[in-house]
Design an enzyme around this catalytic site. Structure first.
Site, PDB file in Angstrom:
ATOM      1  N   ASP A  23      -1.262   4.503  -6.460  1.00  0.00           N
ATOM      2  CA  ASP A  23       0.140   4.397  -6.084  1.00  0.00           C
ATOM      3  C   ASP A  23       0.964   5.549  -6.639  1.00  0.00           C
ATOM      4  O   ASP A  23       2.007   5.876  -6.084  1.00  0.00           O
ATOM      5  CB  ASP A  23       0.705   3.059  -6.567  1.00  0.00           C
ATOM      6  CG  ASP A  23       0.182   1.902  -5.743  1.00  0.00           C
ATOM      7  OD1 ASP A  23       0.890   1.447  -4.837  1.00  0.00           O
ATOM      8  OD2 ASP A  23      -0.959   1.469  -5.977  1.00  0.00           O
ATOM      9  N   GLY A  83       0.848  -1.184   0.000  1.00  0.00           N
ATOM     10  CA  GLY A  83       0.000   0.000   0.000  1.00  0.00           C
ATOM     11  C   GLY A  83       0.880   1.229   0.000  1.00  0.00           C
ATOM     12  O   GLY A  83       1.782   1.359   0.837  1.00  0.00           O
TER      13      GLY A  83
END
Length: 318
Positions: free
Chosen positions: A207, A33
């Site tokens: 991201d 993450g």
């Protein structure tokens, strides 16, 4: 840190005592993450700076920067630690501050994003952009949590997210623990679900977001965005400002990580793909800005044209 490879069947924690431990944890997906690996990298720098000289400090930064190439939060956090180190401030305190800021940012993202969720909503999400992927609370799942906390009736469809199954293993684990209505679907079911009129809004994380609004997120996100456009479902991205990379003009400049073929060819000890078959395993894809209804940040929702709105929201942050 919780070992995300073991969820949901086992809740196992990994203790990192050195930057090498942290780098290994990031590389092997113990932690993943974009915001979470940024926070972890800052903590890794802090672990080693206690016993290192300046040259070793920069080697530590390089070690952590080499773990994963796509998530810009990793490099943002390391550069921030470098500035603090050069200024003679306390590295430990800065790492903790970075974590606490991430939690606050996620809660702010949730507050801003809750407004795009209808009072009775069926939300589709892809991969995991929850508490596990951030300091706490989550970005995309932060929007869902905030909507529920505001009294909205929310049901979530979680794409399983092949091949690492972040949706089935992690997103569903988080939401079920929160008592939020959750249904797991395979990645190939999203189109049929939308065609049946069973999705009101899509919310995903990111991201890296390029200056023009192109969004790199977990592989399969682009497919979801195309389906959402075809079926008239609004597609939102939730991410902190540290995910926005104004130095990258568009998505073509975002490096896409390719991972070990075994993530696709094996499920645990069970072989899924015959020997001799080639495997292509990119971890991310890029969704064009034209498919994105809005980018939800801690400072509000950016709307098209993103080249202007992203620059405006990032003023003073980069």
């Amino acid at each position: 840190m919780i070992d995300q490879r073991k969820l949901p069947s086992k809740e196992v924690y990994v203790r990192c005592r050195t930057a090498k431990d942290v780098a290994r944890a990031i590389r092997t997906m113990v932690i993943r993450g974009a915001p979470a690996i940024g926070v972890a990298a800052a903590m890794g720098v802090a672990l080693d700076v206690r016993r290192s000289r300046a040259t070793e400090f920069y080697r530590t930064c390089d070690l952590l920067a080499a773990t994963r190439p796509t998530a810009v939060n990793l490099f943002w956090a390391i550069e921030r630690m470098k500035r603090v180190f050069a200024g003679g401030a306390l590295i430990d305190a800065e790492a903790v501050r970075l974590h606490d800021e991430d939690v606050a940012n996620c809660r702010a993202i949730g507050r801003h994003g809750a407004g795009v969720v209808p009072a009775e909503a069926r939300v589709l999400t892809h991969c995991n952009a929850g508490a596990l992927a951030t300091g706490r609370y989550g970005s995309a799942l932060g929007v869902i949590r905030a909507a529920v906390e505001a009294g909205k009736r929310v049901a979530v469809y979680a794409d399983e997210t092949r091949p690492f199954l972040q949706g089935a293993r992690l997103t569903a684990w988080e939401l079920v623990r929160d008592g939020i209505d959750t249904t797991v679907i395979t990645d190939g079911m999203a189109g049929s679900l939308m065609r049946a009129g069973m999705v009101d809004v899509v919310v995903v994380g990111a991201d890296r977001i390029a200056a023009n609004g192109d969004v790199a997120n977990k592989i399969g996100t682009y497919t979801v965005a195309v389906l959402a456009r075809e079926h008239g479902v609004p597609f939102y991205v939730a991410a902190p400002l540290s995910t926005i990379d104004l130095s990258t003009p568009d998505g073509s400049g975002i490096p896409i990580e390719e991972r070990d073929a075994k993530e696709m060819t094996y499920m645990g000890a069970s072989q899924l793909v015959p020997e001799g078959a080639a495997v292509w395993n990119p971890a991310f894809d890029v969704t064009p800005a034209s498919f994105v209804a809005g980018i939800i940040t801690e400072r509000g929702i950016c709307r098209p044209p993103f080249a202007e709105s992203l620059k405006h929201v990032c003023d003073g942050n980069q």
